[in-house]
Design a protein around this motif. Structure first.
Motif, PDB file in Angstrom:
ATOM      1  N   MET A 107      -5.942  14.427  10.811  1.00 26.71           N
ATOM      2  CA  MET A 107      -5.458  13.463   9.850  1.00 26.71           C
ATOM      3  C   MET A 107      -4.877  12.272  10.612  1.00 26.71           C
ATOM      4  O   MET A 107      -4.271  12.429  11.658  1.00 26.71           O
ATOM      5  CB  MET A 107      -4.382  14.113   8.977  1.00 26.71           C
ATOM      6  N   ARG A 108      -5.055  11.100  10.039  1.00 28.72           N
ATOM      7  CA  ARG A 108      -4.487   9.863  10.589  1.00 28.72           C
ATOM      8  C   ARG A 108      -3.636   9.211   9.521  1.00 28.72           C
ATOM      9  O   ARG A 108      -3.846   9.428   8.336  1.00 28.72           O
ATOM     10  CB  ARG A 108      -5.595   8.921  11.033  1.00 28.72           C
ATOM     11  N   SER A 109      -2.675   8.415   9.960  1.00 29.11           N
ATOM     12  CA  SER A 109      -1.813   7.751   8.984  1.00 29.11           C
ATOM     13  C   SER A 109      -1.304   6.429   9.525  1.00 29.11           C
ATOM     14  O   SER A 109      -1.283   6.190  10.735  1.00 29.11           O
ATOM     15  CB  SER A 109      -0.634   8.660   8.601  1.00 29.11           C
ATOM     16  N   ILE A 110      -0.918   5.575   8.588  1.00 33.84           N
ATOM     17  CA  ILE A 110      -0.243   4.317   8.893  1.00 33.84           C
ATOM     18  C   ILE A 110       1.140   4.464   8.291  1.00 33.84           C
ATOM     19  O   ILE A 110       1.279   4.802   7.108  1.00 33.84           O
ATOM     20  CB  ILE A 110      -1.001   3.109   8.319  1.00 33.84           C
ATOM     21  N   GLU A 111       2.174   4.216   9.115  1.00 37.62           N
ATOM     22  CA  GLU A 111       3.532   4.569   8.724  1.00 37.62           C
ATOM     23  C   GLU A 111       4.532   3.471   9.039  1.00 37.62           C
ATOM     24  O   GLU A 111       4.381   2.755  10.028  1.00 37.62           O
ATOM     25  CB  GLU A 111       3.963   5.829   9.490  1.00 37.62           C
ATOM     26  N   LEU A 112       5.564   3.384   8.207  1.00 39.86           N
ATOM     27  CA  LEU A 112       6.738   2.577   8.522  1.00 39.86           C
ATOM     28  C   LEU A 112       7.642   3.414   9.404  1.00 39.86           C
ATOM     29  O   LEU A 112       7.842   4.610   9.137  1.00 39.86           O
ATOM     30  CB  LEU A 112       7.516   2.210   7.252  1.00 39.86           C
ATOM     31  N   PHE A 116      -1.746  -7.270   8.722  1.00 38.73           N
ATOM     32  CA  PHE A 116      -1.683  -7.139   7.268  1.00 38.73           C
ATOM     33  C   PHE A 116      -1.482  -8.506   6.625  1.00 38.73           C
ATOM     34  O   PHE A 116      -0.884  -9.395   7.224  1.00 38.73           O
ATOM     35  CB  PHE A 116      -0.533  -6.207   6.875  1.00 38.73           C
ATOM     36  N   ALA A 117      -1.934  -8.653   5.387  1.00 36.73           N
ATOM     37  CA  ALA A 117      -1.847  -9.921   4.666  1.00 36.73           C
ATOM     38  C   ALA A 117      -0.492 -10.125   3.983  1.00 36.73           C
ATOM     39  O   ALA A 117      -0.282 -11.148   3.357  1.00 36.73           O
ATOM     40  CB  ALA A 117      -2.967 -10.012   3.630  1.00 36.73           C
ATOM     41  N   ALA A 118       0.408  -9.171   4.104  1.00 31.96           N
ATOM     42  CA  ALA A 118       1.741  -9.300   3.510  1.00 31.96           C
ATOM     43  C   ALA A 118       2.776  -8.946   4.570  1.00 31.96           C
ATOM     44  O   ALA A 118       2.500  -8.153   5.471  1.00 31.96           O
ATOM     45  CB  ALA A 118       1.887  -8.365   2.307  1.00 31.96           C
ATOM     46  N   VAL A 161      -1.647  -2.852   3.298  1.00 32.57           N
ATOM     47  CA  VAL A 161      -2.075  -1.791   4.213  1.00 32.57           C
ATOM     48  C   VAL A 161      -3.387  -1.199   3.721  1.00 32.57           C
ATOM     49  O   VAL A 161      -4.331  -0.997   4.489  1.00 32.57           O
ATOM     50  CB  VAL A 161      -0.977  -0.702   4.339  1.00 32.57           C
ATOM     51  N   HIS A 162      -3.483  -0.942   2.426  1.00 32.24           N
ATOM     52  CA  HIS A 162      -4.708  -0.329   1.891  1.00 32.24           C
ATOM     53  C   HIS A 162      -5.888  -1.277   1.888  1.00 32.24           C
ATOM     54  O   HIS A 162      -7.040  -0.821   1.882  1.00 32.24           O
ATOM     55  CB  HIS A 162      -4.438   0.295   0.518  1.00 32.24           C
ATOM     56  N   ASP A 163      -5.635  -2.564   1.944  1.00 30.36           N
ATOM     57  CA  ASP A 163      -6.734  -3.523   2.063  1.00 30.36           C
ATOM     58  C   ASP A 163      -7.458  -3.375   3.402  1.00 30.36           C
ATOM     59  O   ASP A 163      -8.622  -3.743   3.523  1.00 30.36           O
ATOM     60  CB  ASP A 163      -6.222  -4.966   1.912  1.00 30.36           C
ATOM     61  N   VAL A 164      -6.744  -2.857   4.420  1.00 31.95           N
ATOM     62  CA  VAL A 164      -7.351  -2.698   5.749  1.00 31.95           C
ATOM     63  C   VAL A 164      -7.477  -1.220   6.144  1.00 31.95           C
ATOM     64  O   VAL A 164      -7.772  -0.906   7.296  1.00 31.95           O
ATOM     65  CB  VAL A 164      -6.560  -3.469   6.827  1.00 31.95           C
ATOM     66  N   ALA A 165      -7.250  -0.318   5.189  1.00 27.70           N
ATOM     67  CA  ALA A 165      -7.295   1.128   5.470  1.00 27.70           C
ATOM     68  C   ALA A 165      -8.294   1.806   4.539  1.00 27.70           C
ATOM     69  O   ALA A 165      -7.915   2.430   3.560  1.00 27.70           O
ATOM     70  CB  ALA A 165      -5.903   1.731   5.308  1.00 27.70           C
ATOM     71  N   GLY A 189       9.304  -1.183  12.324  1.00 29.85           N
ATOM     72  CA  GLY A 189       7.917  -1.497  12.628  1.00 29.85           C
ATOM     73  C   GLY A 189       6.942  -0.638  11.856  1.00 29.85           C
ATOM     74  O   GLY A 189       7.302   0.089  10.931  1.00 29.85           O
ATOM     75  N   VAL A 190       5.686  -0.749  12.277  1.00 29.32           N
ATOM     76  CA  VAL A 190       4.580   0.000  11.676  1.00 29.32           C
ATOM     77  C   VAL A 190       3.820   0.654  12.822  1.00 29.32           C
ATOM     78  O   VAL A 190       3.662   0.062  13.894  1.00 29.32           O
ATOM     79  CB  VAL A 190       3.632  -0.940  10.890  1.00 29.32           C
ATOM     80  N   ARG A 191       3.355   1.866  12.585  1.00 28.15           N
ATOM     81  CA  ARG A 191       2.566   2.548  13.596  1.00 28.15           C
ATOM     82  C   ARG A 191       1.366   3.236  12.955  1.00 28.15           C
ATOM     83  O   ARG A 191       1.349   3.501  11.756  1.00 28.15           O
ATOM     84  CB  ARG A 191       3.395   3.587  14.350  1.00 28.15           C
TER      85      ARG A 191
END
Length: 163
Positions: free
Chosen positions: A1-6, A55-57, A97-101, A148-150
């Motif tokens: 599993m992969r994730s994008i996280e704050l 990200f766009a935001a 995030v979901h626009d690029v995920a 940040g974001v990782r």
């Protein structure tokens, strides 16, 4: 599993770890037990999420902590977590995030997502009253600062900061 996280700043990280320690001190399941968990809020999860380039935001500066949540974790067990309140800034960033995920799990998509900070996994239902009493004695933060974001790749255990 992969994730994008704050990910949280140091002070906010310590506040979450204090709750983990409270549960651990009470002899209850806690994410602090493994010593390898990092505090985070998952924004997107999926089998093949790429590392995003941006990200766009704008990333939110902070997140507001809500009440306690329970997620089903099998017969007689739950995940215990602090809810994260979705305000306009967090909602906009989550959508960006979901626009690029692509190919994220349904449960992490906008409109279906329940953002949270996990305190314990697979806590037994019979231990919930004790866990609630222990957590009531620990100050719950109102706002946590975001550092940040990782991107986390669980298969390789590689963390990549995202700018």
């Amino acid at each position: 599993m992969r994730s994008i996280e704050l990910v949280l700043d140091d002070d906010s990280d310590r506040a979450v770890r204090a709750a983990w320690q409270t549960l651990e001190d009470a002899g209850l399941p806690s994410l602090g037990r493994s010593g390898t968990n990092d505090t985070h809020v998952t924004l997107a999860a999926g089998e093949a999420l790429p590392v995003p380039s941006g990200f766009a935001a704008p990333r939110p500066e902070g997140i507001r902590v809500g009440g306690l949540l329970l997620f089903d974790a099998g017969p007689g067990r739950h995940v215990l977590a602090w809810a994260v309140v979705v305000d306009a800034a967090l909602a906009a960033f989550h959508r960006a995030v979901h626009d690029v995920a692509p190919d994220a799990l349904d449960t992490s998509l906008p409109g279906r997502w329940s953002p949270h900070l996990t305190l314990a996994r697979r806590i037994r239902d019979v231990d919930l009253p004790e866990a609630l009493a222990a957590l009531a004695a620990t100050p719950q933060p109102e706002v946590l600062a975001v550092a940040g974001v990782r991107h986390w790749a669980g298969d390789t255990k590689v963390t990549t900061p995202v700018r």
